[in-house]
Scaffold this motif. Structure first.
Motif, PDB file in Angstrom:
ATOM      1  N   LYS A 111      38.264  41.832  35.131  1.00 33.62           N
ATOM      2  CA  LYS A 111      37.144  40.902  34.922  1.00 33.62           C
ATOM      3  C   LYS A 111      37.639  39.454  34.906  1.00 33.62           C
ATOM      4  O   LYS A 111      37.077  38.558  35.550  1.00 33.62           O
ATOM      5  N   GLU A 112      38.694  39.330  34.124  1.00 34.34           N
ATOM      6  CA  GLU A 112      39.307  37.989  34.016  1.00 34.34           C
ATOM      7  C   GLU A 112      39.663  37.474  35.384  1.00 34.34           C
ATOM      8  O   GLU A 112      39.337  36.345  35.772  1.00 34.34           O
ATOM      9  N   MET A 165      38.573  38.341  38.171  1.00 35.16           N
ATOM     10  CA  MET A 165      37.380  38.065  38.968  1.00 35.16           C
ATOM     11  C   MET A 165      36.726  36.741  38.579  1.00 35.16           C
ATOM     12  O   MET A 165      36.390  35.910  39.429  1.00 35.16           O
ATOM     13  N   GLU A 166      36.592  36.595  37.276  1.00 32.04           N
ATOM     14  CA  GLU A 166      35.775  35.467  36.820  1.00 32.04           C
ATOM     15  C   GLU A 166      36.564  34.160  36.758  1.00 32.04           C
ATOM     16  O   GLU A 166      36.068  33.117  37.155  1.00 32.04           O
ATOM     17  N   THR A 167      37.711  34.245  36.273  1.00 33.10           N
ATOM     18  CA  THR A 167      38.461  32.976  36.134  1.00 33.10           C
ATOM     19  C   THR A 167      38.863  32.451  37.488  1.00 33.10           C
ATOM     20  O   THR A 167      39.140  33.236  38.413  1.00 33.10           O
ATOM     21  N   GLU A 168      38.878  31.202  37.530  1.00 32.01           N
ATOM     22  CA  GLU A 168      39.282  30.566  38.809  1.00 32.01           C
ATOM     23  C   GLU A 168      40.381  29.562  38.497  1.00 32.01           C
ATOM     24  O   GLU A 168      40.143  28.417  38.138  1.00 32.01           O
ATOM     25  N   GLY A 169      41.505  30.019  38.585  1.00 32.53           N
ATOM     26  CA  GLY A 169      42.605  29.129  38.272  1.00 32.53           C
ATOM     27  C   GLY A 169      43.500  28.897  39.466  1.00 32.53           C
ATOM     28  O   GLY A 169      43.153  29.239  40.598  1.00 32.53           O
ATOM     29  N   PRO A 170      44.592  28.307  39.242  1.00 29.66           N
ATOM     30  CA  PRO A 170      45.534  28.039  40.356  1.00 29.66           C
ATOM     31  C   PRO A 170      46.092  29.337  40.895  1.00 29.66           C
ATOM     32  O   PRO A 170      46.054  30.373  40.237  1.00 29.66           O
ATOM     33  N   THR A 171      46.582  29.243  42.102  1.00 31.84           N
ATOM     34  CA  THR A 171      47.005  30.457  42.801  1.00 31.84           C
ATOM     35  C   THR A 171      48.145  31.152  42.107  1.00 31.84           C
ATOM     36  O   THR A 171      48.220  32.371  42.103  1.00 31.84           O
ATOM     37  N   GLU A 172      49.020  30.423  41.475  1.00 34.89           N
ATOM     38  CA  GLU A 172      50.153  31.094  40.791  1.00 34.89           C
ATOM     39  C   GLU A 172      49.628  31.949  39.659  1.00 34.89           C
ATOM     40  O   GLU A 172      49.994  33.128  39.522  1.00 34.89           O
ATOM     41  N   GLU A 173      48.716  31.330  38.943  1.00 36.49           N
ATOM     42  CA  GLU A 173      48.130  32.129  37.849  1.00 36.49           C
ATOM     43  C   GLU A 173      47.453  33.349  38.407  1.00 36.49           C
ATOM     44  O   GLU A 173      47.568  34.452  37.891  1.00 36.49           O
ATOM     45  N   SER A 177      48.081  34.797  41.210  1.00 36.48           N
ATOM     46  CA  SER A 177      49.026  35.847  41.648  1.00 36.48           C
ATOM     47  C   SER A 177      49.621  36.584  40.452  1.00 36.48           C
ATOM     48  O   SER A 177      49.739  37.829  40.466  1.00 36.48           O
ATOM     49  N   THR A 178      49.926  35.805  39.406  1.00 38.93           N
ATOM     50  CA  THR A 178      50.459  36.492  38.211  1.00 38.93           C
ATOM     51  C   THR A 178      49.416  37.432  37.632  1.00 38.93           C
ATOM     52  O   THR A 178      49.707  38.588  37.254  1.00 38.93           O
ATOM     53  N   GLN A 179      48.181  36.831  37.698  1.00 46.66           N
ATOM     54  CA  GLN A 179      47.096  37.699  37.216  1.00 46.66           C
ATOM     55  C   GLN A 179      47.012  38.962  38.036  1.00 46.66           C
ATOM     56  O   GLN A 179      46.896  40.074  37.478  1.00 46.66           O
ATOM     57  N   TRP A 180      47.050  38.797  39.373  1.00 47.35           N
ATOM     58  CA  TRP A 180      46.975  39.967  40.216  1.00 47.35           C
ATOM     59  C   TRP A 180      48.138  40.896  39.970  1.00 47.35           C
ATOM     60  O   TRP A 180      48.024  42.107  39.983  1.00 47.35           O
ATOM     61  N   LYS A 181      49.297  40.270  39.776  1.00 42.40           N
ATOM     62  CA  LYS A 181      50.456  41.133  39.474  1.00 42.40           C
ATOM     63  C   LYS A 181      50.241  41.904  38.179  1.00 42.40           C
ATOM     64  O   LYS A 181      50.453  43.118  38.100  1.00 42.40           O
ATOM     65  N   ASP A 182      49.800  41.112  37.145  1.00 46.53           N
ATOM     66  CA  ASP A 182      49.494  41.765  35.873  1.00 46.53           C
ATOM     67  C   ASP A 182      48.502  42.878  36.082  1.00 46.53           C
ATOM     68  O   ASP A 182      48.634  43.985  35.512  1.00 46.53           O
ATOM     69  N   LEU A 183      47.520  42.549  36.936  1.00 43.23           N
ATOM     70  CA  LEU A 183      46.482  43.532  37.208  1.00 43.23           C
ATOM     71  C   LEU A 183      47.072  44.793  37.803  1.00 43.23           C
ATOM     72  O   LEU A 183      46.746  45.916  37.410  1.00 43.23           O
TER      73      LEU A 183
END
Lengths: 745, 76
Positions: free
Chosen positions: A252-253, A255-263, A265-271
């Motif tokens: 969800k995060e 999806m909803e959050t729109e931050g910089p690409t590094e975040e 990517s980290t988010q996606w990695k975390d995901l």
């Protein structure tokens, strides 16, 4: 001839003796020559037999202990010898039994282990987790060892009767018991037959306890294992849940959050990590769930089996186990449902993310199609774009907006429809889920209700038991009261009866007593009279006795004096007469002063005997023998024939005439018997046979000179006869008097 | 003892006989020597007489019991 014979005999004797001697010598020589070999042979044979006997005894004693004991008892030093040869006897007897016992135990243990392990495997459907398996087996082993120790400790107490309930451990225990008991003394079996029932009960209790213990142990085991498994499952499920929620949250995060690409990517990695986590945790949860289900199934089967045993004492345990099971099941289901809801949520979020991604991609494609030079992340390129691009972009944006508005409207309509369809679907799904939930809830409720019911039943049973007991107690109390009352009443009745009886008996006794006393008085007077009369009688009797005694004494004295008189006759020796009978006669006279008969008799004794005494029969006999020859010699002489020449003739006649020395006198004398020779032979015979009287009578028949010659002898004989007659009369009289006075016993 | 009487009698007879025979013999010898010139006939006569007297005495002695004396007869 005789001499020749003798010589011949001697010669033969000599020859034979010589031969015998020779043969003897030869034999001796043979013996001597063969003696050494013979003796050695004999000695060797003897030694051989002795050693053989001893060796055989030892070997047989080694094999047969009873024989050994018998030999040791009977032969003095045999125990020493046998001890040397074979070792002490007692060990041999003890060891085999112990070995037997030991050999019995391990097989039974192994048997039991195998049996119990088989049962456990059957129950648990091939354990998947090794610790779970090892634990039960360990438990089984411990259990078996515990049981074995129990059994060994209980050998001395419990009878070797197989338990009535046919459970495996109990059967194994009984088998072990039987074997050990049979190995040991068989006497307790026979002696304890009276305690069978108690022993059986004890055995049953013991078995029940054992079963319950085993049951509880098993239940505990399975409970523990299933609890562990369920906990594990629950933990896993919760972990999965956590992972899923985290993953969804992250998604969800993202999806909803729109931050910089590094975040991003980290988010996606975390995901991705979260996704991986989730998958692993979900798998783990699944496996854990499976395990937990298996464990629960196992527990259920255990519970069912234990319920099948139908032991009342185990019911609370079963109940508790069931409750635990139910709780675990409920918890597991809850967690599973939670996980499922999380998963569905995650699915929705995933779908949402997919849709979003798809839309994004679509838009990107559109944008890229419109403005190919613009790269994917067009948001960062807003400062670099030209006005045309911007206008194009705005136009595109307006077009897109219109399109989107149209789509929106369409979508709204479609959305409505879709919503309805989705609602329907959702409703259906919800219904399904509801049904499922309802189903599980009903099941749970049912389970709970059943458990409640069982609990209530147990409580009720207890209550009823207590009630029953109280009622019984009450009844018992009532019964005792009733009995007491009845007893009291009975006591009263009995007492009244007894008193009545007593009074009547007393009355009876009194009357009887009075009667008795009266009777006694009468009897007493009677007795007194009788006693008095008896006394009188006794006195009379005593007096008469005294008289009789007096008489007896007198008679005795008379008898004694008569005996003395008789004895004085015996004092006559061969040649001299007896002592004068004067004193004895005097004594007799003295002892019978008032007895006329005795006095008369005593006076009848001839004077000569009194003064001088009498000759004995033997002396008379001897005298007669000398007289006889004289009488024979003067046989021819009488009044008319008495010249000297007659004397001479008479001598010659006596010399030449031979008559028998003794001749039996006839019963009647004839005339020819009056011959003096005959008479003398008759008289001699009579004398020899002790008949002095007849001899005197016969001698009295002599006539003439012979008569004159035997005159003195005749008078002496007459005297003796007279005295003897008187004395015998006196003695008879004394005896008669004595007999008359003696009392028969 | 009555049985010894006979023996005594016979002893007496014998003694008497011996005495009378001796006396007769002696007298005979004396008379033969003194008065009859040593003839044998007085010896034998006198010894015979002596013997005869002895015999008669003996017989009388032996008979004495059986002989009833006149005085006894008279008394009886």
């Amino acid at each position: 001839m005789l001499r020749v014979c003798l010589r011949g005999v001697k010669a033969t004797a000599q020859k034979s003796s010589g031969r015998i001697r020779l043969t003897n010598v030869q034999q001796c020589r043979e013996y001597t020559t063969g003696e050494s070999s013979g003796a050695s042979r004999v000695v060797a044979a003897g030694l051989l037999t002795v050693t053989g006997g001893i060796g055989g005894t030892i070997i047989y004693a080694k094999w047969d202990h009873k024989f050994r004991a018998a030999v040791e008892k009977n032969v003095p030093y045999s125990e020493w010898l046998l001890g040397l040869a074979l070792g002490p006897a007692s060990q041999d007897a003890g060891l085999p039994i112990r070995k037997q016992m030991e050999s019995i135990q391990p097989p039974s243990m192994m048997e039991k282990q195998m049996r119990t392990s088989k049962a456990k495997s059957e129950k648990k459907l091939k354990e998947t987790t090794e610790p779970a398996l090892s634990q039960p087996t360990q438990n089984i082993q411990a259990e078996a060892s515990a049981e074995a120790t129990q059994i060994i400790s209980a050998i001395s107490e419990v009878q070797s009767i197989p338990a009535p309930c046919d459970t495996e451990p109990a059967a194994a225990a009984a088998a072990v018991l039987q074997e050990t008991e049979s190995a040991g003394a068989a006497e307790p079996l026979r002696e304890r037959s009276a305690e069978e029932v108690a022993a059986r009960l004890a055995q049953q209790n013991q078995d029940e306890k054992d079963i319950i213990a085993s049951l509880s142990a098993r239940l505990d085991d399975s409970l523990a294992s299933s609890a562990k498994a369920t906990l594990q499952a629950i933990g896993a499920q919760e972990a999965a849940l956590q992972a899923i929620t985290q993953h969804t949250h992250k998604l969800k995060e993202a999806m909803e959050t729109e931050g910089p690409t590094e975040e991003k990517s980290t988010q996606w990695k975390d995901l991705e990590a979260a996704l991986a986590d989730r998958t692993t945790s979900v798998n783990v949860a699944k496996t854990a769930l499976v395990k937990a289900n298996e464990a629960l199934d196992g527990l259920k089967s255990v519970i069912d089996k234990s319920r099948g045993l139908k032991i009342t004492a185990a019911r609370p345990l079963i109940l508790a186990a069931e409750e635990n099971l139910h709780k675990m099941v409920v918890d597991l289901d809850k967690v599973v449902s939670k996980v499922q809801s999380a998963e569905s949520e995650a699915k929705i979020v995933a779908q949402y993310t997919e849709l979003v991604n798809e839309a994004k991609q679509q838009f990107q494609r559109e944008v890229s199609s419109l403005t190919p030079e613009i790269q994917a992340n067009w948001k960062g390129l807003t400062g670099k774009l030209s006005t045309d691009d911007l206008n194009a972009l705005i136009a595109h944006a307006h077009r897109r907006i219109d399109q989107l508005n149209r789509e929106l409207a369409e979508q709204r309509v479609r959305g409505q429809i879709h919503m309805e369809a989705a609602l329907e679907q959702q409703r259906a799904e919800d219904q399904k889920a509801l049904d499922k939930a309802v189903g599980t809830a009903t099941q749970h409720v049912k389970e709970e209700a059943r458990l409640d019911q069982e609990r209530k039943l147990a409580e009720l049973r207890e209550v009823i038991e207590a009630e029953m007991r109280t009622q019984l107690r009450r009844q018992a109390a009532a019964h005792t009261d009733h009995v007491r009352d009845v007893l009291k009443v009975q006591e009263q009745e009995l007492r009244a009866e007894a008193e009545q009886d007593l009074s009547s008996k007393l009355l009876e006794q009194e009357t009887r007593y009075r009667q008795l006393t009266q009777e006694q008085l009468d009897d007493f007077t009677l007795d007194m009279n009788a006693a008095y009369a008896r006394l009188k009688g006794v006195e009379e009797a005593i007096d008469s006795h005294v008289e009789a005694e007096e008489e007896a004494r007198k008679a005795h004295r008379l008898w004694l004096s008569v005996e003395a008189l008789t004895y004085t006759l015996k004092t006559a020796s061969a040649e001299s007469p007896s002592m004068p009978l004067e004193d004895a006669a005097e004594a007799v006279r003295a002892s019978c002063v008032d007895n006329d008969f005795a006095l008369a008799l005593t006076s009848a004794l001839p004077e000569e005997s009194l003064k001088r005494g009498v000759y004995s029969e033997a002396s008379l006999r001897a005298r007669f023998n000398s007289l006889r020859s004289l009488a024979r010699r003067v046989a021819l002489i009488d009044e008319s024939h008495n010249t000297l020449y007659q004397y001479f003739l008479s001598y010659v006649q006596a010399a030449l005439l031979f008559e028998r020395q003794q001749e039996v006198p006839p019963t009647q004398l004839r005339s020819e018997d009056l011959d003096p020779f005959k008479l003398l032979s008759y008289a001699s015979y009579c004398l020899e046979h002790g008949d002095l009287e007849l001899a005197a009578k016969l001698v009295n028949q002599l006539r003439g000179e012979a008569r004159r010659v035997v005159e003195d002898w005749l008078t002496e004989a007459r005297l003796t006869l007279e005295t003897r007659q008187v004395i015998s009369l006196l003695s008879a009289y004394a005896n008669a008097v004595g007999l008359g006075t003696t009392q028969a016993p | 003892m009555s049985e010894k009487e006979l023996g005594k009698k016979l002893d007496r007879c014998l003694a008497d006989g011996v005495v009378k025979l001796g006396t007769g013999l002696g007298l005979g010898i004396v008379f033969s020597v003194l008065f009859f010139k040593r003839r044998t006939w007085p010896i034998t006569l006198f010894s015979g007489a002596g013997l005869g007297m002895a015999y008669a005495n003996c017989q009388h002695d032996l008979r004495s019991h059986y002989l009833l004396h006149t005085s006894e007869q008279q008394e009886q």
